[in-house]
Each structure stands twice: as C-alpha cells, then as structure tokens.
Design an enzyme around this catalytic site. Sequence first.
Site, mmCIF file in Angstrom:
data_model
loop_
_atom_site.group_PDB
_atom_site.id
_atom_site.type_symbol
_atom_site.label_atom_id
_atom_site.label_comp_id
_atom_site.label_asym_id
_atom_site.label_seq_id
_atom_site.Cartn_x
_atom_site.Cartn_y
_atom_site.Cartn_z
ATOM 1 N N SER A 182 -4.056 0.847 7.789
ATOM 2 C CA SER A 182 -5.476 0.686 7.476
ATOM 3 C C SER A 182 -6.357 1.833 7.958
ATOM 4 C CB SER A 182 -5.982 -0.630 8.055
ATOM 5 O OG SER A 182 -5.671 -0.714 9.432
ATOM 6 N N HIS A 210 -3.832 -3.911 2.840
ATOM 7 C CA HIS A 210 -4.517 -2.820 2.139
ATOM 8 C C HIS A 210 -3.748 -2.328 0.919
ATOM 9 C CE1 HIS A 210 -8.046 -2.003 4.661
ATOM 10 N NE2 HIS A 210 -7.296 -2.411 5.672
ATOM 11 N N LYS A 241 -9.744 -8.534 0.992
ATOM 12 C CA LYS A 241 -9.997 -7.108 0.745
ATOM 13 C C LYS A 241 -10.126 -6.879 -0.760
ATOM 14 C CE LYS A 241 -8.636 -5.729 5.273
ATOM 15 N NZ LYS A 241 -7.537 -5.766 6.213
HETATM 16 C C1 LIG Z 1 -7.505 -6.517 7.428
HETATM 17 C C2 LIG Z 1 -6.137 -6.753 7.856
HETATM 18 C C3 LIG Z 1 -5.736 -8.012 8.274
HETATM 19 C C4 LIG Z 1 -6.699 -9.146 8.431
HETATM 20 O O1 LIG Z 1 -7.009 -9.717 7.200
HETATM 21 P P1 LIG Z 1 -8.216 -10.772 7.140
HETATM 22 O O2 LIG Z 1 -7.987 -11.504 5.887
HETATM 23 O O3 LIG Z 1 -9.470 -9.953 7.141
HETATM 24 O O4 LIG Z 1 -8.119 -11.618 8.351
HETATM 25 C C5 LIG Z 1 -4.402 -8.213 8.598
HETATM 26 N N1 LIG Z 1 -3.516 -7.207 8.523
HETATM 27 C C6 LIG Z 1 -3.867 -5.966 8.135
HETATM 28 C C7 LIG Z 1 -2.827 -4.902 8.041
HETATM 29 C C8 LIG Z 1 -5.191 -5.692 7.789
HETATM 30 O O5 LIG Z 1 -5.543 -4.468 7.407
#
Ligand SMILES: *Cc1c(COP(=O)(O)O)cnc(C)c1O
Length: 396
Positions: A182, A210, A241
């Site tokens: 990320s 991502h 996301k």
């Molecule tokens: C953003 C992210 C999460 C968390 O996801 P949410 O749905 O916002 O809780 C988990 N793992 C990774 C790799 C992320 O980038």
Amino acid sequence: MTDKFSWIEDELRTLQEAGLRTTIRTIGSACGAWMVVDGKKVLNFCTNNYLGLANHPRLKSAAQAALEKWGAGPAAVRSIAGTLELHRELETRLAAFKEVEDALYVQSGFCANQAVIPALVGKEDIIFTDRLNHASIIDGCRLSSAEIVVYEHCDVEDAERAIKAHKGKYRRAMLITDGVFSMDGDIAPLDRLHALCEQHGIITMVDDAHGEGVVGRSGRGIVDHFRLNGKFDLEIGTLSKAFGVVGGVIAGRKLVIDWIRQKARPFLFSSAVTAADTAACLAAVELLEQGSELVDKLWENTRYFKEGMRRAGFDTGPSATPITPVMLGEASLAQQFSRKLFDGEPGLFAMPIGFPTVPQGKARIRVMISAAHSREDLDLGLEIFAKVGKELGVIS
Ligand SMILES: *Cc1c(COP(=O)(O)O)cnc(C)c1O
C-alpha cells in the site's frame, strides 16, 4: 499531584517536532476527483477510490433501495441473527468473481485479517510474513500466538531460507503477503511464493486490498493477475477501496471458509454490515463483472500521471500500480510539501506519509490516481506538483 497523562503532551510534542504528528482533515462532500476538505474545495489525490465508485449513482440507488427494504441495521452478529440474504448473495458473487469456492463478507479488511489468521494458526504454529505487510496482518499474526518470522520484502530466497531454517519445528505453517503493497505500490512475487509454499506444504494467504478492482482481468485482483485463480489458499480483500463502500472479504476453499465461520471472532462477536452497504457492494461487483472500462480508465490515468511526474523530475519509486509515491526523504519536507499543495489556489489534497507507516528517511507524498480524474484534473495536478516541487527545491 502531577497529571497522569502529562507524558502524552511530551510524546505529542516529540511527534510534532519530528514532523510526524498527523493532521486529521475533515471532509465536507462526497468522495470524488474534487472534494471539500476542511471547508476548501480541492483536487483530490488522496482517497482509495480507484474506480470512482464511492459516489457512483448505481451504488447509491442500490443502497437506498436496500435501506427501504431492510431498514438501517441488522442488530445482530452474523452467527446469531445477522446473516441477511444480501450477505449471502454478495458472498456468492464475490466467490464467482474471484473464481473460488466460497467467500465470507466481514466488517472490514482489517477485521478480515483478525478473523482469518487466529482461526488457522496458533501457539504450535509458525507464520512467515513479508517485512512490509499491512498493520492489520501484523496484528492478526500477533493475535494468533503463532511464532512470527519476518522475511525481507518480496524476497523469495529469504522466505525460502526462513522456511528451511524452521523446518520440522512447527505443526502448521502459513505464509502471508500483501498483494499490492500500500505504501510503495509494488507487487508481491505471488507465482514464486506459491511454488515455494507448495513445495513445503505451507498455507498461502494474500491480502489484496489494493489489488482488487485494480489489477487482473476486470479488476479481479492480484491472484488473477498471476493466473493463480483458486490456487492461493486464502485471498483477503476489502470492499472499502476500489469497490467504494466498506467491508472485508475472505475467499477460498469452502472447507476453509466453513471453518472460519465457526471460529473467526470478528464474525462471531461483532455485528453484521448493514444491508445498505452490502447492497452497494453487490452493485459494485456487478459493475466490474459487466466490463473493464473503469479499470482501463484507471490505468490510462495512472500511466499519464506517472509519465508526467517522471518528466518533471520526481522520483516515484518502484510502484507498478496506481499508487504513486512521490519520494521526498525527510518527514518534515513531506509535511511541508503536502501543506503547500493544499494551500495553493486551487489546492491539491495528497497526504504526507512518514515513520512508522514507512521507514525513517523514506517519507513521501502518496498520490492516489482514480478513474474519476479527468485529463484536465491530471494536468492541473501535474502543474501544481511541479510548482511546489520547484519552490521547495525537490526538482529543478
Ligand atoms: C487498507 C488495507 C486493509 C484494511 O482494509 P479496511 O477495509 O479499510 O479495513 C487491510 N489490508 C491492506 C493490505 C490494506 O491496504
């Protein structure tokens, strides 16, 4: 008597002086290419709204219809009285989209990692984990009480060395990696990690937060990108996301998902996601199933913006995805850069990221490209970055 919390003042001052105290902005509009942030309309390069679905009319109308039919909240955890037909429908659709047997929809991606890892490994087991894995994976690993062995970032040889060094000293083993990292936007070598784990009988898990909606055919994610569909034991994802809504997903073999339904604590002890959110997620999956236009637009925008930044002389790191880090080094410079972007006319919203989210000396501004950006938005963004970059002596 001294204040019990005076240490917090000292800690906060230390953060402030190091340029590491986060300013939390307040948003005053729906998420899009332009947003109202702290009362100011600015060009948005900050959200994970890769496909522009966060404010998409089809998602909104699906959510509205579900709200009417199902009400505001399910008022129960999934395992007691909170599993709605909508949840099951979303899970079936997500499993089909990812070409796996079954899927489980939970409250968030963060929750998904807390749910899965302790359900599959415990005290007698071992986890091999990439040095740059997401915080929710790190916390999930700790919760499991398994032994945690970190291998160097995306380094298959180091993972192999670690596996061999611990051979025979555990009951079960699991290897966990982010799919798309990320902060740097680089991609894990899933094919080689998969082959390595197959050889040693290790459970494979990838967190594709991502990658979903971004890489693979029509945004099917990192496993699809490597054409390993159905071969990775566990695919973790988020609906928060690219999908534009909220929630997490755990996908894999039916047997394994069935077990997680019995054991995962966020599933058993925290209430279900609302019908409106679930219906919006369903609409997002449907949109992706129908074609790749949004994903194609995202990539076209990504290539255009990165090329422009490179031409201007910026270092955008090793990213292979729409995540575009603008490498600046010192956290204080990244903060100053971000403030100048925001304060200009028009302003640009992109957050500085420093330690501990990224290593010391590797502070950056993270630019998030979206299919919601028009060509004019991207040109304007490039212009603003070049202006601030010159003012601060980052580029010449
Ligand atoms: C953003 C992210 C999460 C968390 O996801 P949410 O749905 O916002 O809780 C988990 N793992 C990774 C790799 C992320 O980038």
